[in-house]
Design a protein around this motif. Structure first.
Motif, PDB file in Angstrom:
ATOM      1  N   SER A  63       0.831  -1.138   0.007  1.00  0.00           N
ATOM      2  CA  SER A  63       0.035  -0.147  -0.073  1.00  0.00           C
ATOM      3  C   SER A  63       0.892   1.337   0.120  1.00  0.00           C
ATOM      4  N   SER A  64       1.780   1.244   0.838  1.00  0.00           N
ATOM      5  CA  SER A  64       2.738   2.293   0.613  1.00  0.00           C
ATOM      6  C   SER A  64       3.432   2.569  -0.547  1.00  0.00           C
ATOM      7  N   SER A  65       3.959   1.595  -1.423  1.00  0.00           N
ATOM      8  CA  SER A  65       4.446   1.575  -2.678  1.00  0.00           C
ATOM      9  C   SER A  65       3.474   2.253  -3.694  1.00  0.00           C
ATOM     10  N   LEU A  66       2.135   2.011  -3.423  1.00  0.00           N
ATOM     11  CA  LEU A  66       1.179   2.318  -4.396  1.00  0.00           C
ATOM     12  C   LEU A  66       0.852   3.749  -4.371  1.00  0.00           C
ATOM     13  N   ILE A  67       0.889   4.258  -2.992  1.00  0.00           N
ATOM     14  CA  ILE A  67       0.595   5.471  -2.665  1.00  0.00           C
ATOM     15  C   ILE A  67       1.708   6.433  -3.291  1.00  0.00           C
ATOM     16  N   VAL A  68       2.960   6.043  -3.110  1.00  0.00           N
ATOM     17  CA  VAL A  68       4.124   6.655  -3.218  1.00  0.00           C
ATOM     18  C   VAL A  68       3.939   6.969  -4.978  1.00  0.00           C
ATOM     19  N   ARG A  70       1.715   6.700  -7.007  1.00  0.00           N
ATOM     20  CA  ARG A  70       0.438   7.651  -7.405  1.00  0.00           C
ATOM     21  C   ARG A  70       0.783   8.877  -7.530  1.00  0.00           C
ATOM     22  N   HIS A  71       1.433   9.275  -6.332  1.00  0.00           N
ATOM     23  CA  HIS A  71       1.793  10.545  -5.980  1.00  0.00           C
ATOM     24  C   HIS A  71       2.783  11.349  -6.632  1.00  0.00           C
ATOM     25  N   SER A  72       3.816  10.287  -7.178  1.00  0.00           N
ATOM     26  CA  SER A  72       4.906  10.584  -7.999  1.00  0.00           C
ATOM     27  C   SER A  72       4.600  10.713  -9.636  1.00  0.00           C
ATOM     28  N   PHE A  75       2.801   5.816 -11.891  1.00  0.00           N
ATOM     29  CA  PHE A  75       2.161   4.528 -11.819  1.00  0.00           C
ATOM     30  C   PHE A  75       2.438   3.793 -13.039  1.00  0.00           C
TER      31      PHE A  75
END
Length: 231
Positions: A63-68, A70-72, A75
């Motif tokens: 989940s942390s990797s996906l959030i990073v 998406r925000h960067s 994706f």
């Protein structure tokens, strides 16, 4: 269960209060018991805990990797890159769990004496449950077993054993937290006094069920005294 037995039982909450345990301490004790005593239930509990920690680490890292990502705005849609990312996350999760296990193992080694004391407390509570079972048999029996005196003697021995177990938890806590050697020696003296009194009980006949239970109480106190003397 009769009141005299209920008051003798050492509960999990009482152990936590006397030994000053938090969640990580309890987990370390459970780990040591599973590795050292190899009880099937404790081993199964340890395996389930390990799986839970691994799954939690995977979910957190994924989940942390996906959030990073998406925000960067990075994706990726390439399946091969996603696969490599997932493999990397799994490897990191396994490494994190491995490091946690090293820490937990070291903590478990520090809890060795307490783990042994808790095993003796389990044996002590088992003796109480056995007396309760005998009481229930007598209540439903058409004839009385004429063991009133033996029961009172066993209860008196269990009071001494309980006092020794409580004192041992306090002594272990003092040593573990590096507090008060004088208090520790006072507790050790109390353990020796209780053991001497129990050995006097042990000179009686061990042929009856109550006699065998009294003998178990003596062995528990001897084990506790031996373990505390090692501290």
């Amino acid at each position: 269960m009769r009141t005299d037995l209920t008051n003798l039982t050492i509960t999990a909450d009482e152990i936590e209060a006397l030994a000053g345990l938090d969640y990580s301490d309890s987990l370390a004790i459970a780990t040591y018991q599973a590795l050292a005593f190899r009880h099937p239930k404790q081993v199964a509990s340890l395996i389930v805990t390990e799986l839970f920690i691994l799954i939690f680490a995977l979910i957190f890292m994924l989940s942390s990797s996906l959030i990073v990502l998406r925000h960067s705005n990075s994706f990726v849609e390439d399946s091969s890159v996603v696969t490599q990312l997932l493999i990397g996350i799994v490897i990191l999760a396994i490494i994190a769990v491995f490091i946690w296990n090293i820490y937990l193992y070291r903590q478990a080694q520090q809890m060795r004496s307490l783990a042994y004391l808790m095993r003796e407390i389990e044996r002590f509570n088992d003796v109480i449950h056995t007396i309760d079972w005998i009481d229930q048999l007598e209540n439903h029996s058409t004839r009385q077993l004429q063991a009133g005196g033996e029961r009172e003697e066993a209860i008196a021995a269990l009071h001494l054993t309980r006092d020794s177990l409580v004192s041992s938890l306090q002594a272990e806590k003092l040593i573990r937290l590096k507090r008060g050697r004088v208090s520790y020696h006072d507790i050790l003296t109390n353990l020796e006094t209780n053991l001497t009194a129990l050995m006097a009980f042990g000179t009686n006949s061990q042929t009856s069920e109550y006699g065998r239970l009294l003998n178990q109480a003596l062995h528990i106190s001897m084990s506790v005294h031996r373990e505390i003397s090692k501290l």
